[in-house]
Design a protein around this motif. Structure first.
Motif, PDB file in Angstrom:
ATOM      1  N   PRO A 184       0.808  -1.221   0.000  1.00 45.49           N
ATOM      2  CA  PRO A 184       0.000   0.000   0.000  1.00 45.49           C
ATOM      3  C   PRO A 184       0.848   1.281   0.000  1.00 45.49           C
ATOM      4  O   PRO A 184       0.462   2.279  -0.621  1.00 45.49           O
ATOM      5  CB  PRO A 184      -0.810  -0.095   1.298  1.00 45.49           C
ATOM      6  N   VAL A 185       1.993   1.252   0.633  1.00 44.14           N
ATOM      7  CA  VAL A 185       2.885   2.418   0.634  1.00 44.14           C
ATOM      8  C   VAL A 185       3.385   2.680  -0.785  1.00 44.14           C
ATOM      9  O   VAL A 185       3.376   3.823  -1.253  1.00 44.14           O
ATOM     10  CB  VAL A 185       4.070   2.192   1.601  1.00 44.14           C
ATOM     11  N   VAL A 186       3.791   1.615  -1.483  1.00 47.79           N
ATOM     12  CA  VAL A 186       4.267   1.769  -2.858  1.00 47.79           C
ATOM     13  C   VAL A 186       3.135   2.252  -3.757  1.00 47.79           C
ATOM     14  O   VAL A 186       3.338   3.118  -4.621  1.00 47.79           O
ATOM     15  CB  VAL A 186       4.862   0.431  -3.375  1.00 47.79           C
ATOM     16  N   GLU A 187       1.941   1.729  -3.570  1.00 41.91           N
ATOM     17  CA  GLU A 187       0.797   2.172  -4.371  1.00 41.91           C
ATOM     18  C   GLU A 187       0.529   3.657  -4.168  1.00 41.91           C
ATOM     19  O   GLU A 187       0.239   4.379  -5.127  1.00 41.91           O
ATOM     20  CB  GLU A 187      -0.444   1.354  -4.012  1.00 41.91           C
ATOM     21  N   GLU A 188       0.630   4.121  -2.957  1.00 43.05           N
ATOM     22  CA  GLU A 188       0.406   5.544  -2.670  1.00 43.05           C
ATOM     23  C   GLU A 188       1.494   6.385  -3.329  1.00 43.05           C
ATOM     24  O   GLU A 188       1.210   7.444  -3.897  1.00 43.05           O
ATOM     25  CB  GLU A 188       0.377   5.779  -1.157  1.00 43.05           C
ATOM     26  N   GLN A 189       2.730   5.916  -3.281  1.00 48.65           N
ATOM     27  CA  GLN A 189       3.820   6.649  -3.921  1.00 48.65           C
ATOM     28  C   GLN A 189       3.625   6.712  -5.434  1.00 48.65           C
ATOM     29  O   GLN A 189       3.882   7.749  -6.063  1.00 48.65           O
ATOM     30  CB  GLN A 189       5.166   6.007  -3.583  1.00 48.65           C
ATOM     31  N   ILE A 190       3.161   5.646  -6.030  1.00 43.98           N
ATOM     32  CA  ILE A 190       2.892   5.632  -7.473  1.00 43.98           C
ATOM     33  C   ILE A 190       1.768   6.610  -7.807  1.00 43.98           C
ATOM     34  O   ILE A 190       1.839   7.335  -8.816  1.00 43.98           O
ATOM     35  CB  ILE A 190       2.553   4.205  -7.952  1.00 43.98           C
ATOM     36  N   MET A 218       3.248  10.019  -7.772  1.00 42.44           N
ATOM     37  CA  MET A 218       4.103  10.231  -8.950  1.00 42.44           C
ATOM     38  C   MET A 218       3.261  10.451 -10.200  1.00 42.44           C
ATOM     39  O   MET A 218       3.565  11.335 -11.018  1.00 42.44           O
ATOM     40  CB  MET A 218       5.028   9.038  -9.147  1.00 42.44           C
ATOM     41  N   ASN A 219       2.194   9.689 -10.362  1.00 38.37           N
ATOM     42  CA  ASN A 219       1.327   9.865 -11.527  1.00 38.37           C
ATOM     43  C   ASN A 219       0.681  11.245 -11.514  1.00 38.37           C
ATOM     44  O   ASN A 219       0.548  11.883 -12.562  1.00 38.37           O
ATOM     45  CB  ASN A 219       0.254   8.776 -11.561  1.00 38.37           C
ATOM     46  N   HIS A 220       0.296  11.692 -10.346  1.00 36.73           N
ATOM     47  CA  HIS A 220      -0.306  13.022 -10.234  1.00 36.73           C
ATOM     48  C   HIS A 220       0.718  14.102 -10.600  1.00 36.73           C
ATOM     49  O   HIS A 220       0.402  15.050 -11.330  1.00 36.73           O
ATOM     50  CB  HIS A 220      -0.838  13.237  -8.814  1.00 36.73           C
ATOM     51  N   ARG A 221       1.934  13.949 -10.145  1.00 36.35           N
ATOM     52  CA  ARG A 221       2.988  14.925 -10.460  1.00 36.35           C
ATOM     53  C   ARG A 221       3.308  14.914 -11.953  1.00 36.35           C
ATOM     54  O   ARG A 221       3.528  15.968 -12.566  1.00 36.35           O
ATOM     55  CB  ARG A 221       4.231  14.631  -9.641  1.00 36.35           C
ATOM     56  N   ILE A 222       3.317  13.731 -12.560  1.00 33.68           N
ATOM     57  CA  ILE A 222       3.566  13.637 -14.002  1.00 33.68           C
ATOM     58  C   ILE A 222       2.450  14.330 -14.764  1.00 33.68           C
ATOM     59  O   ILE A 222       2.694  15.074 -15.723  1.00 33.68           O
ATOM     60  CB  ILE A 222       3.713  12.165 -14.440  1.00 33.68           C
ATOM     61  N   SER A 223       1.225  14.113 -14.341  1.00 29.65           N
ATOM     62  CA  SER A 223       0.085  14.779 -14.986  1.00 29.65           C
ATOM     63  C   SER A 223       0.213  16.292 -14.872  1.00 29.65           C
ATOM     64  O   SER A 223      -0.036  17.034 -15.849  1.00 29.65           O
ATOM     65  CB  SER A 223      -1.231  14.335 -14.364  1.00 29.65           C
ATOM     66  N   ASP A 224       0.602  16.774 -13.710  1.00 28.57           N
ATOM     67  CA  ASP A 224       0.786  18.218 -13.522  1.00 28.57           C
ATOM     68  C   ASP A 224       1.876  18.747 -14.448  1.00 28.57           C
ATOM     69  O   ASP A 224       1.717  19.831 -15.062  1.00 28.57           O
ATOM     70  CB  ASP A 224       1.154  18.532 -12.066  1.00 28.57           C
ATOM     71  N   LEU A 225       2.979  18.019 -14.588  1.00 31.61           N
ATOM     72  CA  LEU A 225       4.054  18.471 -15.470  1.00 31.61           C
ATOM     73  C   LEU A 225       3.622  18.447 -16.924  1.00 31.61           C
ATOM     74  O   LEU A 225       3.984  19.348 -17.703  1.00 31.61           O
ATOM     75  CB  LEU A 225       5.280  17.573 -15.265  1.00 31.61           C
ATOM     76  N   GLU A 226       2.846  17.440 -17.308  1.00 27.76           N
ATOM     77  CA  GLU A 226       2.356  17.395 -18.700  1.00 27.76           C
ATOM     78  C   GLU A 226       1.449  18.561 -18.992  1.00 27.76           C
ATOM     79  O   GLU A 226       1.527  19.164 -20.069  1.00 27.76           O
ATOM     80  CB  GLU A 226       1.640  16.061 -18.941  1.00 27.76           C
ATOM     81  N   GLU A 227       0.595  18.912 -18.069  1.00 29.48           N
ATOM     82  CA  GLU A 227      -0.301  20.055 -18.278  1.00 29.48           C
ATOM     83  C   GLU A 227       0.472  21.356 -18.294  1.00 29.48           C
ATOM     84  O   GLU A 227       0.152  22.279 -19.058  1.00 29.48           O
ATOM     85  CB  GLU A 227      -1.371  20.083 -17.169  1.00 29.48           C
ATOM     86  N   TYR A 228       1.512  21.442 -17.506  1.00 32.73           N
ATOM     87  CA  TYR A 228       2.327  22.665 -17.437  1.00 32.73           C
ATOM     88  C   TYR A 228       3.043  22.921 -18.775  1.00 32.73           C
ATOM     89  O   TYR A 228       3.197  24.042 -19.205  1.00 32.73           O
ATOM     90  CB  TYR A 228       3.331  22.544 -16.289  1.00 32.73           C
ATOM     91  N   HIS A 229       3.465  21.845 -19.450  1.00 37.41           N
ATOM     92  CA  HIS A 229       4.228  21.983 -20.672  1.00 37.41           C
ATOM     93  C   HIS A 229       3.348  22.022 -21.935  1.00 37.41           C
ATOM     94  O   HIS A 229       3.869  22.082 -23.025  1.00 37.41           O
ATOM     95  CB  HIS A 229       5.250  20.838 -20.802  1.00 37.41           C
ATOM     96  N   LYS A 230       2.056  22.035 -21.788  1.00 39.93           N
ATOM     97  CA  LYS A 230       1.172  22.126 -22.970  1.00 39.93           C
ATOM     98  C   LYS A 230       1.028  23.532 -23.444  1.00 39.93           C
ATOM     99  O   LYS A 230       1.181  24.514 -22.905  1.00 39.93           O
ATOM    100  CB  LYS A 230      -0.215  21.563 -22.638  1.00 39.93           C
TER     101      LYS A 230
END
Length: 73
Positions: free
Chosen positions: A52-58, A61-73
């Protein structure tokens, strides 16, 4: 008559010693298997506790990646 009783007692005593020796050996094998199974269960429990700790970290990370993708659009 007494010879047959003595023979039966000797045979019974030897049989009892054989059974006890075999039982001790089997008990040692059972103890070893039980120890190994206990180790495997503890290993599994540790893994189940960490997943569960690893799942939360993933998820983070997915949320941060989504934020970076939106930032670079």
């Amino acid at each position: 008559m007494t010879e047959s009783i003595i023979a039966a007692l000797i045979t019974g005593g030897l049989t009892l010693m054989g059974v006890l020796a075999a039982n001790n050996k089997q008990q040692a094998i059972t103890d070893t298997k039980l120890d190994e199974l206990t180790r495997e269960v503890r290993e599994h429990n540790d893994f189940a506790r960490r997943v569960p700790v690893v799942e939360e970290q993933i998820k983070v990370m997915n949320h941060r990646i989504s934020d970076l993708e939106e930032y670079h659009k």
